[in-house]
Design an enzyme around this catalytic site. Structure first.
Site, PDB file in Angstrom:
ATOM      1  N   ASP A 153       0.116  -7.730   1.751  1.00 20.52           N
ATOM      2  CA  ASP A 153       0.466  -6.307   1.709  1.00 20.52           C
ATOM      3  C   ASP A 153       1.978  -6.112   1.702  1.00 20.52           C
ATOM      4  O   ASP A 153       2.540  -5.369   2.500  1.00 20.52           O
ATOM      5  CB  ASP A 153      -0.155  -5.554   2.891  1.00 20.52           C
ATOM      6  CG  ASP A 153      -0.132  -4.038   2.679  1.00 20.52           C
ATOM      7  OD1 ASP A 153       0.172  -3.597   1.551  1.00 20.52           O
ATOM      8  OD2 ASP A 153      -0.410  -3.299   3.645  1.00 20.52           O
ATOM      9  N   SER A 211       4.842   2.690   7.605  1.00 24.35           N
ATOM     10  CA  SER A 211       4.474   1.512   6.815  1.00 24.35           C
ATOM     11  C   SER A 211       5.655   0.965   6.039  1.00 24.35           C
ATOM     12  O   SER A 211       6.379   1.712   5.368  1.00 24.35           O
ATOM     13  CB  SER A 211       3.362   1.874   5.820  1.00 24.35           C
ATOM     14  OG  SER A 211       2.112   1.857   6.432  1.00 24.35           O
ATOM     15  N   HIS A 268       0.811  -1.215   0.000  1.00 21.57           N
ATOM     16  CA  HIS A 268       0.000   0.000   0.000  1.00 21.57           C
ATOM     17  C   HIS A 268       0.850   1.274   0.000  1.00 21.57           C
ATOM     18  O   HIS A 268       0.354   2.346  -0.330  1.00 21.57           O
ATOM     19  CB  HIS A 268      -0.991   0.009   1.180  1.00 21.57           C
ATOM     20  CG  HIS A 268      -0.384   0.299   2.510  1.00 21.57           C
ATOM     21  ND1 HIS A 268      -0.069  -0.688   3.430  1.00 21.57           N
ATOM     22  CD2 HIS A 268      -0.048   1.469   3.107  1.00 21.57           C
ATOM     23  CE1 HIS A 268       0.427  -0.128   4.518  1.00 21.57           C
ATOM     24  NE2 HIS A 268       0.453   1.176   4.342  1.00 21.57           N
TER      25      HIS A 268
END
Length: 489
Positions: free
Chosen positions: A148, A222, A117
């Protein structure tokens, strides 16, 4: 229910230093009151942790572009409020940027791991290193939306500092962790915490198995790595729970045992090749366990077998309970898809089953999961409206043999065999289990049925056996099969 990147569950990224379970008594004594300092370890690892800056073009009316404010920057809300709500909306296509984290796993080849993402939709991806240098991503080698994860390629002018994966299976709750990442665009930030829990399911997908930490994790972390006290990567930071978007001490990371396998396949094939059995499964609930004579939280109940699938070829049947897969206990329904997904495609795997009260062994050759396969279906059911029936009433269900008129009325395929439910007593246990008009009972007490009287006979047999519930196998108009244990009182 939490959903990934919702108002409460926010995708982030943080790097954490996690204590190693195999470090021994000396290390435990050293950190009895917390580590005195993680500075030497942070200094050794920080060069392998990178900031990832992406940009993409968004469309709009013609005019001047907005000032570029990094995603998660301290004044982001101010700029958004000023330009979007006070008449300063820019005109024309413009570039927007976002920031995340990542880490180098091969310094010679220039391979970098991050969250999918972080780079999703990006037109340009720049890698910023701790020493101030920058490289442009030449290629996205592969990405996996289910876990992910993404693997990026840069061409370094000289070998880059890199890090290695360690075994996340050896990490224990309470082990120390350190986070190094890019929160709010502030690169190289370090935070310390512990592992709060393992095997967390945050409802983001069928393979949820997250590590949870209380290390300070925020927007922009992230894709950052989690390190144990030996400096090994044991996870990739992915999400936090937060009502504000900031850290409240609940962060999640994909464990390295999963990451390493995914990244290895991305390197080899440019895609992930997960294992597949070809079964639809459901949880062995307390009442279903009682009807089968099983302890609760044991195994995965097979609701249906896909024709021609590996499970079908291995002789698996609806009603089987898979107790062990490749020598590992299946303690929950959600545990089986994770085991199957990580199995090597083409591998012969031993299974232990419970079939009609008897344990059996089987061997299945693992197939490959395609994108549209659903190997982890937890079959749900919804209450429907009552019909106007004229059949027999059994355990709160008004049942009728299938006929052409009833097939047309409930949109049932000609291949469906059994007894149709025409009405459900709203005060009955059957109603509480979600049975509804139009459902077809295919089996009762693991015996096939074609008449309401067959269901009645199965119910009496179950009562004589001293069971408290009868196990029904039910099919709906969509062809979805499930097992329902209906209490007899």
């Amino acid at each position: 229910m939490m959903k990934k990147r919702s108002a409460l569950l926010v995708s982030v990224g943080f790097v954490a230093l996690w204590g190693s379970a195999g470090a021994g008594p000396a290390l435990a004594a050293e950190f009895a009151n917390g580590p005195a300092s993680v500075a030497p370890l942070a200094k050794r690892l920080e060069d392998a942790v990178v900031n990832i800056a992406t940009s993409q073009t968004v469309k709009g009316p013609a005019g001047n572009p907005l000032p570029k404010v990094p995603k998660g920057a301290p004044f982001e809300d101010f700029f958004d409020d000023f330009f979007n709500k006070r008449g300063g909306v820019p005109h024309g296509d413009r570039k927007v940027s976002s920031l995340g984290s990542g880490f180098v796993i091969d310094g010679k080849e220039g391979l970098i791991v991050t969250n999918n993402h972080v780079i999703e939709g990006a037109e340009e991806i720049d890698i910023n290193f701790h020493d101030g240098s920058k490289l442009v991503v030449e290629k996205i080698i592969g990405r996996d939306t289910k876990a992910d994860l993404a693997l990026l390629k840069v061409t370094p002018k000289k070998p880059l500092a890199d890090v290695k994966f360690g075994p996340s299976s050896q990490i224990d709750v309470g082990d120390w962790v350190m986070a190094i990442g890019n929160p709010f665009g502030l690169g190289g930030s370090v935070s310390l915490g512990i592992i709060s829990a393992k095997s967390r399911d945050i409802n983001s997908g069928p393979y949820d198995d997250y590590l949870q930490t209380d290390a300070a994790i925020n927007k922009g972390n992230s894709g950052g790595p989690l390190f144990n006290m030996n400096g090994e990567v044991i996870g990739v930071n992915t999400a936090i729970i937060s009502p504000t978007g900031g850290s409240i001490g609940i962060g999640f990371a994909v464990p390295s045992d999963t990451v390493a396998k995914v990244i290895d396949q991305l390197k080899q094939y440019g895609e992930v090749r997960r294992g597949w059995l070809g079964v639809k499964i459901q949880t062995v609930t307390d009442d279903i366990a009682e009807t089968l004579g099983l302890p609760q939280n044991t195994g995965a109940l097979v609701a249906a077998v896909t024709p021609g699938s590996p499970a079908s070829k291995a002789g698996l049947e609806a009603g089987d309970v898979i107790l062990r897969f490749d020598g590992k206990d299946v303690t929950t329904m959600r545990g089986l898809p994770k085991m199957v997904a990580q199995a090597e495609v083409g591998q012969a795997v031993d299974l232990e089953l419970l079939r009609k009260g008897q344990k059996q062994n089987a061997q299945v050759t693992v197939g490959r999961l395609e994108d549209d396969d659903d190997n982890a279906s937890d079959l749900k059911n919804d209450l429907g409206k009552d019909a106007d029936p004229k059949g027999s009433t059994i355990i709160g269900l008004t049942l009728s043999p299938l006929s052409d008129d009833l097939r047309k009325k409930y949109n049932l395929d000609d291949k469906i065999k059994g007894v149709v439910v025409e009405q459900v007593d709203p005060q009955s246990p059957a109603a509480s289990k979600g049975l509804k008009p139009g459902d077809v009972i295919v089996e009762a007490g693991q015996d096939s049925v074609s008449e309401p009287d067959d269901v009645a006979k199965s119910v009496e047999k179950v009562k004589k056996a001293g069971r408290k519930a009868v196990l029904l196998r039910v099919e709906d108009s969509k062809g979805d099969l499930r097992f329902v244990a209906v209490p007899l009182s």
